[in-house]
Design a protein around this motif. Structure first.
Motif, PDB file in Angstrom:
ATOM      1  N   ALA A  54     -10.231 -12.166   2.024  1.00  0.00           N
ATOM      2  CA  ALA A  54      -9.161 -13.071   2.163  1.00  0.00           C
ATOM      3  C   ALA A  54      -8.744 -13.867   0.766  1.00  0.00           C
ATOM      4  N   LEU A  55      -9.602 -14.356   0.059  1.00  0.00           N
ATOM      5  CA  LEU A  55      -9.726 -15.035  -1.008  1.00  0.00           C
ATOM      6  C   LEU A  55      -9.018 -14.249  -2.058  1.00  0.00           C
ATOM      7  N   ARG A  56      -9.505 -12.738  -2.304  1.00  0.00           N
ATOM      8  CA  ARG A  56      -8.791 -11.864  -3.188  1.00  0.00           C
ATOM      9  C   ARG A  56      -7.504 -11.686  -2.849  1.00  0.00           C
ATOM     10  N   ALA A  57      -7.099 -11.433  -1.777  1.00  0.00           N
ATOM     11  CA  ALA A  57      -5.766 -11.362  -1.416  1.00  0.00           C
ATOM     12  C   ALA A  57      -4.972 -12.641  -1.869  1.00  0.00           C
ATOM     13  N   ALA A  58      -5.263 -13.579  -1.219  1.00  0.00           N
ATOM     14  CA  ALA A  58      -4.682 -15.360  -1.286  1.00  0.00           C
ATOM     15  C   ALA A  58      -4.668 -15.343  -2.845  1.00  0.00           C
ATOM     16  N   THR A  59      -5.531 -14.907  -3.632  1.00  0.00           N
ATOM     17  CA  THR A  59      -5.413 -15.283  -5.083  1.00  0.00           C
ATOM     18  C   THR A  59      -4.181 -14.325  -5.572  1.00  0.00           C
ATOM     19  N   ASP A  60      -4.253 -13.080  -5.117  1.00  0.00           N
ATOM     20  CA  ASP A  60      -3.171 -12.311  -5.598  1.00  0.00           C
ATOM     21  C   ASP A  60      -1.710 -12.858  -5.337  1.00  0.00           C
TER      22      ASP A  60
ATOM     23  N   SER B 294      -0.803   0.139  -4.148  1.00  0.00           N
ATOM     24  CA  SER B 294      -1.287   0.792  -2.860  1.00  0.00           C
ATOM     25  C   SER B 294      -2.349  -0.110  -2.205  1.00  0.00           C
ATOM     26  N   LEU B 295      -2.820   0.404  -1.134  1.00  0.00           N
ATOM     27  CA  LEU B 295      -4.064  -0.199  -0.648  1.00  0.00           C
ATOM     28  C   LEU B 295      -5.162  -0.090  -1.465  1.00  0.00           C
ATOM     29  N   ARG B 296      -5.226   1.333  -2.041  1.00  0.00           N
ATOM     30  CA  ARG B 296      -6.630   1.674  -2.716  1.00  0.00           C
ATOM     31  C   ARG B 296      -6.300   0.967  -4.187  1.00  0.00           C
ATOM     32  N   ALA B 297      -5.357   0.735  -4.588  1.00  0.00           N
ATOM     33  CA  ALA B 297      -4.958   0.035  -6.075  1.00  0.00           C
ATOM     34  C   ALA B 297      -5.543  -1.537  -5.647  1.00  0.00           C
ATOM     35  N   PHE B 298      -5.371  -1.882  -4.819  1.00  0.00           N
ATOM     36  CA  PHE B 298      -5.736  -3.618  -4.262  1.00  0.00           C
ATOM     37  C   PHE B 298      -7.334  -3.488  -4.301  1.00  0.00           C
ATOM     38  N   VAL B 299      -7.919  -2.459  -3.703  1.00  0.00           N
ATOM     39  CA  VAL B 299      -9.496  -2.419  -3.452  1.00  0.00           C
ATOM     40  C   VAL B 299     -10.173  -2.058  -4.773  1.00  0.00           C
TER      41      VAL B 299
ATOM     42  N   ASP C 124     -10.312  -0.223   4.897  1.00  0.00           N
ATOM     43  CA  ASP C 124      -9.748  -0.960   6.122  1.00  0.00           C
ATOM     44  C   ASP C 124      -9.161  -2.301   5.804  1.00  0.00           C
ATOM     45  N   VAL C 125      -8.924  -2.562   4.460  1.00  0.00           N
ATOM     46  CA  VAL C 125      -8.606  -4.013   3.787  1.00  0.00           C
ATOM     47  C   VAL C 125      -7.460  -4.569   4.671  1.00  0.00           C
ATOM     48  N   HIS C 126      -6.521  -3.569   4.942  1.00  0.00           N
ATOM     49  CA  HIS C 126      -5.211  -3.884   5.515  1.00  0.00           C
ATOM     50  C   HIS C 126      -5.508  -4.537   6.877  1.00  0.00           C
ATOM     51  N   HIS C 127      -6.403  -3.570   7.566  1.00  0.00           N
ATOM     52  CA  HIS C 127      -6.698  -3.990   9.081  1.00  0.00           C
ATOM     53  C   HIS C 127      -7.601  -5.390   8.960  1.00  0.00           C
TER      54      HIS C 127
ATOM     55  N   GLY D 140       1.206  -5.528  -1.467  1.00  0.00           N
ATOM     56  CA  GLY D 140       1.419  -4.020  -1.517  1.00  0.00           C
ATOM     57  C   GLY D 140      -0.051  -3.096  -0.950  1.00  0.00           C
ATOM     58  N   VAL D 141      -0.431  -3.781   0.159  1.00  0.00           N
ATOM     59  CA  VAL D 141      -1.579  -2.969   0.966  1.00  0.00           C
ATOM     60  C   VAL D 141      -1.034  -2.475   2.235  1.00  0.00           C
ATOM     61  N   ALA D 142       0.244  -2.960   2.827  1.00  0.00           N
ATOM     62  CA  ALA D 142       0.591  -2.519   4.124  1.00  0.00           C
ATOM     63  C   ALA D 142       0.763  -0.961   4.275  1.00  0.00           C
ATOM     64  N   ARG D 143       0.493  -0.381   5.264  1.00  0.00           N
ATOM     65  CA  ARG D 143       0.723   1.111   5.462  1.00  0.00           C
ATOM     66  C   ARG D 143       1.816   0.932   6.270  1.00  0.00           C
ATOM     67  N   ASN D 144       2.949   1.770   5.902  1.00  0.00           N
ATOM     68  CA  ASN D 144       4.234   1.829   6.796  1.00  0.00           C
ATOM     69  C   ASN D 144       3.948   2.767   7.975  1.00  0.00           C
ATOM     70  N   PRO D 145       4.316   2.399   9.290  1.00  0.00           N
ATOM     71  CA  PRO D 145       4.146   3.107  10.444  1.00  0.00           C
ATOM     72  C   PRO D 145       4.904   4.417  10.303  1.00  0.00           C
ATOM     73  N   TYR D 146       4.540   5.155  10.994  1.00  0.00           N
ATOM     74  CA  TYR D 146       5.251   6.758  11.129  1.00  0.00           C
ATOM     75  C   TYR D 146       5.511   6.858  12.648  1.00  0.00           C
TER      76      TYR D 146
END
Length: 196
Positions: A59-65, A74-79, A91-94, A110-116
């Motif tokens: 959460a701190l990593r995300a909030a700092t960003d 992307s999610l993987r780029a964030f991780v 699973d960081v987006h979840h 940039g970590v949200a996965r668009n729904p299908y």
């Protein structure tokens, strides 16, 4: 039985280091929570309410960003940027959503996965650029990725007053193969807001 003094001292030192690291993590989290409270209240609340150190770290990593205006591709780029391993926390987006991060905040990171949504049968798909695709011309269901910036409009055509919504893909495929006159929607699990 008495523990040997060297391993006992090493364990005590590790425990002390973990407590110090957690105290530092909580102090940094509170600082960032205060900084982003006006712009990202959901992330600020998540920082203040998360207890577990590993979850708090993400959460701190995300909030700092967010505080620094950093967005990831992307999610993987964030991780990758935070753990040097694209699969360290896939699973960081979840995880962030469970902690209270809003979907809009996840998009900003940039970590949200668009729904299908999967569509088949007598359905017209109206895209945001004005194009219309008649899905009844092919057997379905078709995968449609729903971007919050480019939500298509759907029109059901034909005389039928039934709209089939299925959670099982094979069932949706069977309906599309055997009853091409029925509009069919398949969505894995609970329907996201964008699908509704």
């Amino acid at each position: 039985m008495f523990p040997h003094s060297e391993p006992a001292a090493a364990e005590q030192k590790r425990g002390s280091r973990r407590r110090d690291d957690t105290t530092t993590l909580r102090a940094r989290s509170e600082q960032i929570a205060s900084e982003i409270a006006d712009d990202w209240p959901d992330a600020s609340r998540a920082l203040r309410s998360t207890e577990h150190p590993d979850r708090l770290l993400w959460a701190l990593r995300a909030a700092t960003d967010l505080a620094e205006g950093r967005t990831h591709d992307s999610l993987r780029a964030f991780v990758q940027s935070h753990a040097n391993d694209t699969k360290a926390r896939d699973d960081v987006h979840h995880l962030l959503a469970t902690m209270g991060f809003d979907h809009e905040t996840l998009i900003a990171l940039g970590v949200a996965r668009n729904p299908y949504i999967w569509l088949g049968g007598p359905i017209l798909l109206h895209t945001t650029d004005g194009s219309v695709l008649d899905l009844s011309a092919f057997p379905g269901p078709y995968d449609i990725r729903l971007s919050p910036h480019m939500l298509p409009r759907v029109t059901v055509t034909g005389p039928c007053d039934v709209l089939l919504v299925a959670e099982n893909r094979q069932a949706a495929e069977t309906v599309c193969d055997t009853r091409a006159d029925l509009p069919a929607v398949w969505c894995h699990g609970q329907l996201p807001d964008a699908v509704v």
